[in-house]
Design a protein around this motif. Sequence first.
Motif, PDB file in Angstrom:
ATOM      1  N   GLU A  55       3.152   3.791  -2.922  1.00 11.82           N
ATOM      2  CA  GLU A  55       2.400   2.861  -2.067  1.00 11.82           C
ATOM      3  C   GLU A  55       1.669   1.815  -2.910  1.00 11.82           C
ATOM      4  N   SER A  56       1.085   2.223  -4.012  1.00 12.58           N
ATOM      5  CA  SER A  56       0.373   1.290  -4.891  1.00 12.58           C
ATOM      6  C   SER A  56       1.325   0.310  -5.564  1.00 12.58           C
ATOM      7  N   ALA A  57       2.543   0.731  -5.812  1.00  9.52           N
ATOM      8  CA  ALA A  57       3.512  -0.122  -6.510  1.00  9.52           C
ATOM      9  C   ALA A  57       4.250  -1.074  -5.578  1.00  9.52           C
ATOM     10  N   LYS A  58       4.208  -0.828  -4.283  1.00  7.12           N
ATOM     11  CA  LYS A  58       4.977  -1.650  -3.332  1.00  7.12           C
ATOM     12  C   LYS A  58       4.671  -3.146  -3.457  1.00  7.12           C
ATOM     13  N   ALA A  59       3.422  -3.478  -3.611  1.00  9.17           N
ATOM     14  CA  ALA A  59       3.042  -4.891  -3.689  1.00  9.17           C
ATOM     15  C   ALA A  59       3.661  -5.582  -4.900  1.00  9.17           C
ATOM     16  N   TYR A  60       3.867  -4.830  -5.970  1.00  9.53           N
ATOM     17  CA  TYR A  60       4.395  -5.413  -7.206  1.00  9.53           C
ATOM     18  C   TYR A  60       5.922  -5.386  -7.255  1.00  9.53           C
ATOM     19  N   LEU A  61       6.510  -4.407  -6.629  1.00  9.73           N
ATOM     20  CA  LEU A  61       7.958  -4.214  -6.729  1.00  9.73           C
ATOM     21  C   LEU A  61       8.660  -4.668  -5.453  1.00  9.73           C
ATOM     22  N   ALA A 124      -0.483  -3.307 -15.698  1.00  6.18           N
ATOM     23  CA  ALA A 124      -1.904  -3.557 -15.954  1.00  6.18           C
ATOM     24  C   ALA A 124      -2.805  -3.039 -14.828  1.00  6.18           C
ATOM     25  N   ASN A 125      -2.224  -2.683 -13.698  1.00  3.56           N
ATOM     26  CA  ASN A 125      -3.012  -2.217 -12.560  1.00  3.56           C
ATOM     27  C   ASN A 125      -3.665  -0.870 -12.881  1.00  3.56           C
ATOM     28  N   GLU A 126      -4.992  -0.839 -12.722  1.00  3.12           N
ATOM     29  CA  GLU A 126      -5.762   0.360 -13.082  1.00  3.12           C
ATOM     30  C   GLU A 126      -5.394   1.565 -12.207  1.00  3.12           C
ATOM     31  N   THR A 127      -5.180   1.343 -10.924  1.00  2.02           N
ATOM     32  CA  THR A 127      -4.814   2.439 -10.020  1.00  2.02           C
ATOM     33  C   THR A 127      -3.465   3.034 -10.421  1.00  2.02           C
ATOM     34  N   ILE A 128      -2.515   2.166 -10.718  1.00  5.55           N
ATOM     35  CA  ILE A 128      -1.180   2.622 -11.138  1.00  5.55           C
ATOM     36  C   ILE A 128      -1.289   3.413 -12.435  1.00  5.55           C
ATOM     37  N   GLN A 129      -2.060   2.896 -13.386  1.00 12.51           N
ATOM     38  CA  GLN A 129      -2.226   3.602 -14.659  1.00 12.51           C
ATOM     39  C   GLN A 129      -2.822   4.988 -14.448  1.00 12.51           C
ATOM     40  N   GLN A 130      -3.833   5.060 -13.591  1.00 18.75           N
ATOM     41  CA  GLN A 130      -4.484   6.344 -13.337  1.00 18.75           C
ATOM     42  C   GLN A 130      -3.518   7.319 -12.657  1.00 18.75           C
TER      43      GLN A 130
END
Length: 195
Positions: A55-61, A124-130
């Motif tokens: 869900e967090s990656a959808k905006a980027y991918l 670089a997204n902090e949520t994705i990294q976490q």
Amino acid sequence: MGTTIIGLIVIGVVVFYLVYIYNKLVALRNQFKNGFAQIDVQLQRRHDLIPNLVESAKAYLTHERNTLTEVMQARNNAVDAQKEAARDPADGGKIQKLGGMENMLTKALANFYAVAENYPDLKANETIQQLMEELSSTENRVSFARQAFNDTVMTYNTFREQFPNNIISGMFAFKPTSQLELESPEARQAPKVSF
């Protein structure tokens, strides 16, 4: 009179030994079921993290929807296999199916990580990294729990196959079970996360 007492003592020793074998089989079976419960907890954590990551990656991918769909499909298949195996961890076929589904999930996640490398904003997204860090940590926990489970399964299978234990295990339907294995050497490693 003396031979009767000796006969009763011998029968008593044999019965005591057979009871010991039965009780040991029960204890070993309960140990590997407990070992599976530990895997189950870690797999549940892994499976719960994946939808958040997707869900967090959808905006980027936006152009990689197929990759996200593959990850979610592999996750859903792994969840189904996990539920089946949790119902009866002594069923070797269900354990093998779970290993196969987890292997497919690991491959789908590896593909996701490879695609994510091409998106600097995503990396670089902090949520994705976490989320990726938590997933990597969970992968390690799954690995440790799997090793403990496999050790208890090996101990159980070895004890039930030894003579005269195999007679008692056959009489009381103590069936062999399978270790939780992954199908390929590449899948045995936790996915690498490099940001």
